[in-house]
Scaffold this motif. Sequence first.
Motif, PDB file in Angstrom:
ATOM      1  N   HIS A   3      11.428 -51.678 -29.759  1.00  0.00           N
ATOM      2  CA  HIS A   3      10.160 -51.447 -30.451  1.00  0.00           C
ATOM      3  C   HIS A   3       9.038 -52.294 -29.826  1.00  0.00           C
ATOM      4  O   HIS A   3       7.959 -51.786 -29.516  1.00  0.00           O
ATOM      5  CB  HIS A   3      10.350 -51.788 -31.931  1.00  0.00           C
ATOM      6  N   TRP A  68      12.389 -54.288 -44.753  1.00  0.00           N
ATOM      7  CA  TRP A  68      10.956 -53.958 -44.751  1.00  0.00           C
ATOM      8  C   TRP A  68      10.681 -52.555 -45.266  1.00  0.00           C
ATOM      9  O   TRP A  68       9.630 -52.298 -45.845  1.00  0.00           O
ATOM     10  CB  TRP A  68      10.366 -54.097 -43.335  1.00  0.00           C
ATOM     11  N   LYS A  79       0.890 -49.402 -40.412  1.00  0.00           N
ATOM     12  CA  LYS A  79       1.280 -49.176 -39.004  1.00  0.00           C
ATOM     13  C   LYS A  79       1.840 -47.766 -38.817  1.00  0.00           C
ATOM     14  O   LYS A  79       1.587 -47.115 -37.800  1.00  0.00           O
ATOM     15  CB  LYS A  79       2.350 -50.192 -38.578  1.00  0.00           C
ATOM     16  N   SER A 139       1.758 -56.735 -37.522  1.00  0.00           N
ATOM     17  CA  SER A 139       3.180 -57.013 -37.283  1.00  0.00           C
ATOM     18  C   SER A 139       3.462 -58.509 -37.301  1.00  0.00           C
ATOM     19  O   SER A 139       4.497 -58.946 -37.786  1.00  0.00           O
ATOM     20  CB  SER A 139       3.608 -56.478 -35.913  1.00  0.00           C
TER      21      SER A 139
HETATM   22  C1  HEM Z   1       1.271 -48.647 -34.148  1.00  0.00           C
HETATM   23  C2  HEM Z   1       1.980 -49.168 -33.211  1.00  0.00           C
HETATM   24  C3  HEM Z   1       2.870 -50.359 -33.435  1.00  0.00           C
HETATM   25  C4  HEM Z   1       2.778 -51.572 -32.825  1.00  0.00           C
HETATM   26  C5  HEM Z   1       1.735 -51.994 -31.767  1.00  0.00           C
HETATM   27  C6  HEM Z   1       3.835 -52.403 -33.354  1.00  0.00           C
HETATM   28  C7  HEM Z   1       4.079 -53.704 -32.959  1.00  0.00           C
HETATM   29  C8  HEM Z   1       5.109 -54.487 -33.439  1.00  0.00           C
HETATM   30  C9  HEM Z   1       5.418 -55.830 -32.987  1.00  0.00           C
HETATM   31  C10 HEM Z   1       4.660 -56.581 -31.870  1.00  0.00           C
HETATM   32  C11 HEM Z   1       6.479 -56.275 -33.705  1.00  0.00           C
HETATM   33  C12 HEM Z   1       7.183 -57.640 -33.582  1.00  0.00           C
HETATM   34  C13 HEM Z   1       6.582 -58.586 -34.597  1.00  0.00           C
HETATM   35  C14 HEM Z   1       7.275 -59.920 -34.640  1.00  0.00           C
HETATM   36  O1  HEM Z   1       8.480 -60.016 -34.341  1.00  0.00           O
HETATM   37  O2  HEM Z   1       6.596 -60.922 -34.999  1.00  0.00           O
HETATM   38  C15 HEM Z   1       6.859 -55.225 -34.621  1.00  0.00           C
HETATM   39  C16 HEM Z   1       7.882 -55.294 -35.535  1.00  0.00           C
HETATM   40  C17 HEM Z   1       8.160 -54.354 -36.504  1.00  0.00           C
HETATM   41  N1  HEM Z   1       7.549 -53.110 -36.628  1.00  0.00           N
HETATM   42 FE1  HEM Z   1       6.090 -52.357 -35.428  1.00  0.00          FE
HETATM   43  N2  HEM Z   1       4.559 -51.671 -34.271  1.00  0.00           N
HETATM   44  C18 HEM Z   1       4.013 -50.423 -34.359  1.00  0.00           C
HETATM   45  C19 HEM Z   1       4.449 -49.364 -35.137  1.00  0.00           C
HETATM   46  C20 HEM Z   1       5.413 -49.479 -36.128  1.00  0.00           C
HETATM   47  C21 HEM Z   1       5.837 -48.426 -37.017  1.00  0.00           C
HETATM   48  C22 HEM Z   1       5.307 -46.989 -36.977  1.00  0.00           C
HETATM   49  C23 HEM Z   1       6.768 -48.942 -37.865  1.00  0.00           C
HETATM   50  C24 HEM Z   1       7.535 -48.301 -38.984  1.00  0.00           C
HETATM   51  C25 HEM Z   1       7.187 -47.256 -39.641  1.00  0.00           C
HETATM   52  C26 HEM Z   1       6.948 -50.326 -37.499  1.00  0.00           C
HETATM   53  C27 HEM Z   1       7.802 -51.208 -38.148  1.00  0.00           C
HETATM   54  C28 HEM Z   1       8.110 -52.480 -37.718  1.00  0.00           C
HETATM   55  C29 HEM Z   1       9.123 -53.328 -38.330  1.00  0.00           C
HETATM   56  C30 HEM Z   1       9.969 -52.992 -39.566  1.00  0.00           C
HETATM   57  C31 HEM Z   1       9.155 -54.509 -37.567  1.00  0.00           C
HETATM   58  C32 HEM Z   1      10.147 -55.683 -37.745  1.00  0.00           C
HETATM   59  C33 HEM Z   1       9.454 -56.908 -38.280  1.00  0.00           C
HETATM   60  C34 HEM Z   1      10.420 -58.077 -38.368  1.00  0.00           C
HETATM   61  O3  HEM Z   1      11.606 -57.869 -38.571  1.00  0.00           O
HETATM   62  O4  HEM Z   1       9.916 -59.194 -38.219  1.00  0.00           O
HETATM   63  N3  HEM Z   1       6.118 -50.613 -36.433  1.00  0.00           N
HETATM   64  N4  HEM Z   1       6.018 -54.142 -34.447  1.00  0.00           N
END
Ligand code: HEM
Length: 160
Positions: A3, A68, A79, A139
Amino acid sequence: MAHVLSASAWIGIDVLVAVLAAVCVGSDDPVRRGLAGQAFGTFVWWPMAVSALICLVTGLVLGWGTRWGLVRFWWVTIKLVLNVVLCTLILVLLRPTMPEAYAYGVAVAAGSPVTMEANGLIMPPIVSLTALTVATVLSVYKPWGRIRQLEQEGARRRSR
Ligand code: HEM
């Protein structure tokens, strides 16, 4: 991991697209303008679409597979909406401008005095980079908590 990689790739591709668009409409050198237009018209939409789709699918998997969820926390749901809107814009708005950008590039490189509507090239990377920056900040800081927090607090108080 997949991701974060796909999100990073998407942002990188967007920066490249912004540079191509800026050169295509802003450079004084017709050869550069022509090459940038041809590159824009040939390479831009599908790497963006692929990274955006991988980001969406891996985001869905992460949301489903962890605490989440998809519509449990504001930052995840926002997001999700951003990602779906951007995927739609890539297919509906960006993709149709590609042949025009390519034709513009070929004509400029051949020395024809053609012009192209700058907004059609410049707006997609600006909109996309802004939305992706918002998504990245969401995020990392995960603001605003649960979507139904107030209802849950009310239910908890009533059950006491
Ligand atoms: C729009 C574009 C997106 C970007 C640029 C993005 C970016 C990121 C980044 C950089 C992280 C890591 C954050 C961290 O570890 O501190 C992350 C985690 C995550 N993202 Fe995304 N994301 C996007 C779309 C999505 C979508 C569409 C979903 C779900 C519907 C999603 C769900 C999650 C989840 C559940 C995590 C895990 C957070 C964790 O466990 O700490 N993201 N994302």
